[in-house]
Design a protein around this motif. Structure first.
Motif, mmCIF file in Angstrom:
data_model
loop_
_atom_site.group_PDB
_atom_site.id
_atom_site.type_symbol
_atom_site.label_atom_id
_atom_site.label_comp_id
_atom_site.label_asym_id
_atom_site.label_seq_id
_atom_site.Cartn_x
_atom_site.Cartn_y
_atom_site.Cartn_z
ATOM 1 N N ALA A 98 0.805 -1.221 0.000
ATOM 2 C CA ALA A 98 0.000 0.000 0.000
ATOM 3 C C ALA A 98 0.840 1.274 0.000
ATOM 4 O O ALA A 98 0.675 2.138 0.858
ATOM 5 C CB ALA A 98 -0.960 -0.007 1.189
ATOM 6 N N PRO A 99 1.752 1.446 -0.961
ATOM 7 C CA PRO A 99 2.508 2.703 -1.020
ATOM 8 C C PRO A 99 1.602 3.846 -1.460
ATOM 9 O O PRO A 99 0.595 3.642 -2.145
ATOM 10 C CB PRO A 99 3.570 2.405 -2.083
ATOM 11 C CG PRO A 99 2.943 1.378 -2.973
ATOM 12 C CD PRO A 99 2.076 0.532 -2.072
ATOM 13 N N THR A 100 1.958 5.060 -1.059
ATOM 14 C CA THR A 100 1.157 6.222 -1.429
ATOM 15 C C THR A 100 1.637 6.848 -2.722
ATOM 16 O O THR A 100 0.888 7.608 -3.342
ATOM 17 C CB THR A 100 1.204 7.282 -0.321
ATOM 18 O OG1 THR A 100 2.569 7.659 -0.093
ATOM 19 C CG2 THR A 100 0.633 6.728 0.978
ATOM 20 N N LEU A 101 2.882 6.565 -3.127
ATOM 21 C CA LEU A 101 3.402 7.100 -4.386
ATOM 22 C C LEU A 101 4.530 6.211 -4.874
ATOM 23 O O LEU A 101 5.019 5.342 -4.151
ATOM 24 C CB LEU A 101 3.876 8.553 -4.215
ATOM 25 C CG LEU A 101 4.943 8.866 -3.155
ATOM 26 C CD1 LEU A 101 6.349 8.612 -3.666
ATOM 27 C CD2 LEU A 101 4.827 10.318 -2.718
ATOM 28 N N VAL A 102 4.945 6.432 -6.106
ATOM 29 C CA VAL A 102 6.044 5.680 -6.685
ATOM 30 C C VAL A 102 7.079 6.659 -7.223
ATOM 31 O O VAL A 102 6.736 7.626 -7.910
ATOM 32 C CB VAL A 102 5.557 4.714 -7.795
ATOM 33 C CG1 VAL A 102 4.797 5.448 -8.902
ATOM 34 C CG2 VAL A 102 6.724 3.925 -8.382
ATOM 35 N N GLU A 118 0.333 7.912 -7.150
ATOM 36 C CA GLU A 118 0.922 9.184 -7.551
ATOM 37 C C GLU A 118 2.362 8.939 -7.975
ATOM 38 O O GLU A 118 3.107 8.219 -7.312
ATOM 39 C CB GLU A 118 0.895 10.171 -6.386
ATOM 40 C CG GLU A 118 1.549 11.502 -6.714
ATOM 41 C CD GLU A 118 1.681 12.421 -5.510
ATOM 42 O OE1 GLU A 118 2.265 13.504 -5.658
ATOM 43 O OE2 GLU A 118 1.225 12.026 -4.412
ATOM 44 N N ARG A 119 2.760 9.522 -9.073
ATOM 45 C CA ARG A 119 4.120 9.355 -9.579
ATOM 46 C C ARG A 119 4.938 10.594 -9.265
ATOM 47 O O ARG A 119 4.493 11.724 -9.485
ATOM 48 C CB ARG A 119 4.091 9.120 -11.087
ATOM 49 C CG ARG A 119 5.469 9.109 -11.720
ATOM 50 C CD ARG A 119 5.408 8.781 -13.194
ATOM 51 N NE ARG A 119 6.732 8.842 -13.804
ATOM 52 C CZ ARG A 119 7.113 8.127 -14.836
ATOM 53 N NH1 ARG A 119 6.254 7.281 -15.405
ATOM 54 N NH2 ARG A 119 8.332 8.239 -15.340
ATOM 55 N N VAL A 120 6.151 10.379 -8.766
ATOM 56 C CA VAL A 120 7.100 11.471 -8.529
ATOM 57 C C VAL A 120 8.382 11.132 -9.278
ATOM 58 O O VAL A 120 9.028 10.116 -8.988
ATOM 59 C CB VAL A 120 7.391 11.664 -7.029
ATOM 60 C CG1 VAL A 120 8.469 12.727 -6.828
ATOM 61 C CG2 VAL A 120 6.126 12.031 -6.272
ATOM 62 N N ASP A 121 8.731 11.941 -10.257
ATOM 63 C CA ASP A 121 9.982 11.733 -10.986
ATOM 64 C C ASP A 121 11.159 12.238 -10.164
ATOM 65 O O ASP A 121 11.110 13.337 -9.601
ATOM 66 C CB ASP A 121 9.944 12.462 -12.332
ATOM 67 C CG ASP A 121 9.043 11.758 -13.343
ATOM 68 O OD1 ASP A 121 8.827 10.543 -13.185
ATOM 69 O OD2 ASP A 121 8.565 12.422 -14.266
ATOM 70 N N VAL A 122 12.203 11.431 -10.087
ATOM 71 C CA VAL A 122 13.398 11.794 -9.320
ATOM 72 C C VAL A 122 14.256 12.733 -10.154
ATOM 73 O O VAL A 122 14.638 12.409 -11.283
ATOM 74 C CB VAL A 122 14.196 10.539 -8.926
ATOM 75 C CG1 VAL A 122 15.459 10.930 -8.156
ATOM 76 C CG2 VAL A 122 13.336 9.601 -8.097
ATOM 77 N N ASP A 123 14.544 13.898 -9.599
ATOM 78 C CA ASP A 123 15.332 14.915 -10.297
ATOM 79 C C ASP A 123 16.758 14.878 -9.756
ATOM 80 O O ASP A 123 16.983 15.101 -8.576
ATOM 81 C CB ASP A 123 14.709 16.292 -10.067
ATOM 82 C CG ASP A 123 15.434 17.399 -10.819
ATOM 83 O OD1 ASP A 123 16.357 17.087 -11.605
ATOM 84 O OD2 ASP A 123 15.096 18.584 -10.599
#
Length: 498
Positions: A98-102, A118-123
């Motif tokens: 159950a992660p909240t984002l990837v 929810e997707r968060v791109d690693v910068d």
């Protein structure tokens, strides 16, 4: 507890200091110093600090390393995902954890199983100043509980759906520090490896290990003998690999003097995740003057044993228990410790110590079943132990313990003997029912010459001379290839007799 990454903490607190300019990570032609890693990871840590559990799309990239470091800075448990997993397996892991984002690299195409996250791109753009570096440093310095979960790593699922092993910060720190003691691992070491980053070998040992020491890692993206030669020739001091990688190295060495020279320069060659055949040990040692050392661990325990850098590199063993780790071999009842360690009697490995996981996520039943009443973890691995404490694994209890003619036989030692035959390229050993013996030994081989494979009688005599007559194979199957998983481990359950 103390920070997991002292050099990174120092770089966060003093962006102009010496630590900030030390090399930390390199993937191909992309690299980060500790200062640049802080610049990339600190804002991401602030971004995900309230996210709860997160998933990481664990490609072999700089972004994966930065994402996991950011999660550890923030105190948020990370779930590394194997990009090669099928849809049903990914769906199970996502539903269970159950992660909240990837977290992902920009441009990664994520599968439908992750579409609801929810997707968060690693910068990893480090041109901007890390405005949140001070707060991240303060949070890291203040410390989290040693029992706080650092990672949830899913098992291979060979006996059912994958289980999520909750690995606390305590286990990460103590394992890496115990390996530093065993391997004389310091901040001056430069590690090269090409392992995947969704399991403990590639991620915890291969990425977090160098960062904890204040050293650096050069990741090849994927394993390549040419890359190993290049990096070891350019100053890398350590190589991590799995047996299939070292087998490729051993096969290449006779015709590649540059590789032999590069390996001879290395301070430490380490193999893990499965047993390295003795034949490959000897070929590498003969060509380079360097002995590959082995260590033994698993997802739930991180590392348990290792051959020490200052110890005897005894081929075919995984060394002695690491500092802080208790290890015992037990009888079939799983409770009675073997009376003596004689290098011959087979028992199940059980361990306890600060290196162990906390629990299987959402599986209190499986967690309880994994431990004895007095707190020992049942590894399911079978081994013998020499009187001086060296452990030699002979296989898994479920697939590699063969009971034949009243004897308990480990498949691993027969496999090693078969691999010493010039006509055998690869080998696996299983048992099958036998009305007289209980079980008979079955050899599965990939012959060196497919047109002229060795005969059963020849291989049986070869094994009987090296081990004992009751350990000789009774059945032989010749294959074009053995079934293996992503880590190169042979999948014995896929070996069928029809």
């Amino acid at each position: 507890m103390s920070p997991l990454f002292p050099a990174l903490t120092e770089a966060l607190a003093d962006p102009d200091g010496t630590a900030a300019h030390r090399s930390a990570l390199r993937f191909g032609d992309r690299s980060l110093t500790y200062g640049e890693l802080a610049t990339a990871a600190a804002p991401l840590a602030a971004r995900i600090g309230e996210a709860g559990r997160i998933a990481v799309w664990a490609t072999p990239t700089l972004e994966t390393a930065v994402g996991v470091v950011a999660a550890l800075l923030a105190g948020v448990p990370a779930v590394p995902l194997n990009p090669k997993s099928g849809g049903s397996e990914l769906g199970h892991i996502v539903a269970d954890s159950a992660p909240t984002l990837v977290l992902a690299s920009t441009g990664d195409q994520l599968p439908p199983a992750l579409s609801a996250l929810e997707r968060v791109d690693v910068d990893v753009d480090v041109r901007a100043a890390p405005a949140t570096a001070a707060s991240a440093a303060e949070a890291l310095a203040s410390g989290l509980s040693p029992e706080a979960p650092a990672l949830v790593v899913y098992t291979s699922g060979t006996t059912g759906p994958p289980k999520g092993a909750v690995i606390p910060r305590r286990a990460v720190a103590t394992t890496l520090d115990a390996l530093a003691d065993a391997w004389q691992w310091t901040g001056d070491d430069v590690l090269v490896h090409g392992l995947p980053l969704f399991h403990v070998h590639g991620l915890i040992l291969g990425i977090l290990g160098p960062l904890r020491r204040g050293g650096s890692v050069r990741h090849l993206g994927r394993f390549d003998v040419t890359g190993v030669t290049r990096e070891l020739s350019a100053g890398a001091t350590m190589l991590f690999g799995v047996p299939t990688m070292y087998h490729r190295i051993a096969e290449t060495l006779p015709d590649d003097p540059a590789l032999a020279k590069a390996l001879a320069r290395a301070r430490l060659l380490v193999s893990g995740s499965a047993a390295l055949p003795v034949h490959d040990h000897e070929r590498i040692a003969e060509a380079t003057g360097r002995r590959v050392i082995e260590r033994y661990g698993m997802t739930e325990t991180l590392m348990n044993t290792s051959v020490r850098a200052d110890g005897e590199p005894r081929a075919g063993t995984v060394g002695v228990p690491l500092p802080g780790v208790e290890l015992r071999l037990t009888e079939e009842d799983g409770k009675t410790a073997l009376a003596a360690y004689d290098g011959e009697t087979v028992g199940e490995i059980q361990v306890r110590g600060p290196n162990l996981f906390t629990e299987y996520l959402n599986r209190s039943d499986a967690t309880a079943a994994a431990f004895t009443e007095d707190g020992w973890f049942r590894t399911g691995d079978m081994a013998v132990c020499d009187p001086d404490g060296y452990v030699r694994i002979v296989g898994r209890k479920a697939t590699d313990l063969i009971k034949s003619g009243g004897y308990k036989i480990g498949a691993g030692e027969i496999e090693n003997a078969l691999l010493e035959h010039p006509g055998v390229r690869e080998a696996a050993v299983t048992g099958e029912p036998d009305p007289d013996l209980g079980e008979r030994i079955v050899a599965w081989i990939v012959p060196a010459d497919a047109e002229n494979p060795p005969l059963l009688a020849e291989l049986a005599d070869h094994v009987a001379v090296r081990l004992a007559p009751h350990k000789r194979p009774r059945v032989l199957h010749c294959l074009g290839a053995l079934p293996r998983n992503d880590m190169g481990k042979i999948m014995k359950r896929a070996l069928t007799h029809d």
